[in-house]
Design an enzyme around this catalytic site. Structure first.
Site, PDB file in Angstrom:
ATOM      1  N   HIS A 271       0.854  -1.187   0.000  1.00  0.00           N
ATOM      2  CA  HIS A 271       0.000   0.000   0.000  1.00  0.00           C
ATOM      3  C   HIS A 271       0.888   1.235   0.000  1.00  0.00           C
ATOM      4  O   HIS A 271       1.872   1.307   0.744  1.00  0.00           O
ATOM      5  CB  HIS A 271      -0.921  -0.002   1.217  1.00  0.00           C
ATOM      6  CG  HIS A 271      -1.890   1.138   1.219  1.00  0.00           C
ATOM      7  ND1 HIS A 271      -2.695   1.434   0.135  1.00  0.00           N
ATOM      8  CD2 HIS A 271      -2.170   2.084   2.163  1.00  0.00           C
ATOM      9  CE1 HIS A 271      -3.434   2.488   0.411  1.00  0.00           C
ATOM     10  NE2 HIS A 271      -3.135   2.907   1.629  1.00  0.00           N
TER      11      HIS A 271
ATOM     12  N   HIS B 225      -3.072   9.150   1.283  1.00  0.00           N
ATOM     13  CA  HIS B 225      -3.067   7.954   0.440  1.00  0.00           C
ATOM     14  C   HIS B 225      -4.450   7.696  -0.126  1.00  0.00           C
ATOM     15  O   HIS B 225      -5.444   8.248   0.337  1.00  0.00           O
ATOM     16  CB  HIS B 225      -2.540   6.737   1.220  1.00  0.00           C
ATOM     17  CG  HIS B 225      -3.228   6.475   2.530  1.00  0.00           C
ATOM     18  ND1 HIS B 225      -3.808   5.270   2.868  1.00  0.00           N
ATOM     19  CD2 HIS B 225      -3.428   7.276   3.609  1.00  0.00           C
ATOM     20  CE1 HIS B 225      -4.319   5.339   4.077  1.00  0.00           C
ATOM     21  NE2 HIS B 225      -4.097   6.536   4.553  1.00  0.00           N
TER      22      HIS B 225
ATOM     23  N   CYS C  21      -3.518   2.831  -5.401  1.00  0.00           N
ATOM     24  CA  CYS C  21      -2.771   3.683  -4.469  1.00  0.00           C
ATOM     25  C   CYS C  21      -1.383   4.031  -4.984  1.00  0.00           C
ATOM     26  O   CYS C  21      -0.878   5.133  -4.742  1.00  0.00           O
ATOM     27  CB  CYS C  21      -2.684   3.008  -3.096  1.00  0.00           C
ATOM     28  SG  CYS C  21      -1.880   1.379  -3.101  1.00  0.00           S
TER      29      CYS C  21
END
Length: 255
Positions: free
Chosen positions: A31, A43, A155
């Site tokens: 991530h 994010h 992401c």
């Protein structure tokens, strides 16, 4: 200190504008986000439990990027973000979700890029100055980054856009994400090797597969692709990207 084989860093090495990431689910995927200072990260997250991603029940277990506090209780700073979606700001602890901290590398050499066999850790593209990176991240926090898609708008795509301002204007199956590119490169290496290579034995087949994988990864990197254009974040948000013909015209002018 970031090295050739590992991008792991210590928290005191972080600087505002850094592109950071943390591995999830036993290194299945990572991530990504932009560190903005004061222990905070902006994010792009996939809504927990929503079928946007693989489009299957695996979404909520494998590809959920919603932040969580390692203690299991709501974070005193962020609150409960378990159902958060879109572009959000979290503390570093919630962003990491108990994982280690890694820094994404920019402007690496082709040799370094290929030495890091796992995608989603570096790119040949240079980064813009930190002030530009932070401006894009803060702007997208207020205005969004479109719908989440594992292969085209995830992401890592978000973080790379914040760092470079580059947008892909053609209709392709994969966006800027190195993770998605490496997945497709691996699939290509498996299915595209001609049957005649089977006669070279295991060693020959392995060499061919590695070659296809490496070539596929490097040609899909944002730093060498031809189907990219730099677009201001305000225009990205207001128009959700560029018309392909307009982008192609602008690219030809820049050449």
């Amino acid at each position: 200190m970031v090295g050739v084989l590992s991008n792991k860093i210590e928290r005191d090495e972080l600087k505002p504008g850094d592109h950071i990431y943390s591995w999830r689910h036993a290194y299945l995927y990572a991530h990504h986000g932009i560190y903005i200072g004061d222990g905070s990260v902006i994010h792009f997250t996939r809504g927990a439990g929503q079928e946007i991603g693989t489009g299957t029940v695996l979404d909520r277990f494998i590809f959920s990027s919603s932040p969580s506090n390692p203690s299991g209780s709501p974070c005193p700073r962020c609150g409960d973000q378990s159902m958060a979606e879109g572009v959000i700001s979290s503390c570093l602890e919630c962003f990491l979700s108990g994982g280690d901290l890694y820094q994404f590398q920019y402007n690496v050499s082709p040799a370094t890029f290929l030495a890091k066999a796992r995608g989603g850790t570096c790119t040949l593209a240079p980064s813009d100055p930190p002030e530009d990176v932070l401006y894009r991240a803060e702007y997208l926090l207020q205005n969004g980054f479109g719908g989440y898609n594992i292969f085209k708008n995830n992401c890592e795509d978000f973080a790379i856009y914040c760092k470079t301002g580059l947008l892909i204007f053609t209709t392709v199956s994969v966006g800027r994400s190195g993770q998605a590119a490496s997945f497709l490169a691996a699939a290509s290496a498996i299915v595209s090797s001609p049957l005649r290579f089977l006669t070279t034995g295991f060693a020959g087949l392995t060499a061919v597969g590695c070659g296809v994988y490496c070539i596929s990864r490097i040609v899909s990197d944002i730093g060498v692709r031809r189907d990219v254009i730099k677009i201001p974040v305000e225009r990205l948000v207001s128009r959700s990207g560029l018309d392909e013909d307009e982008a192609a015209t602008q690219t030809s002018k820049e050449e």
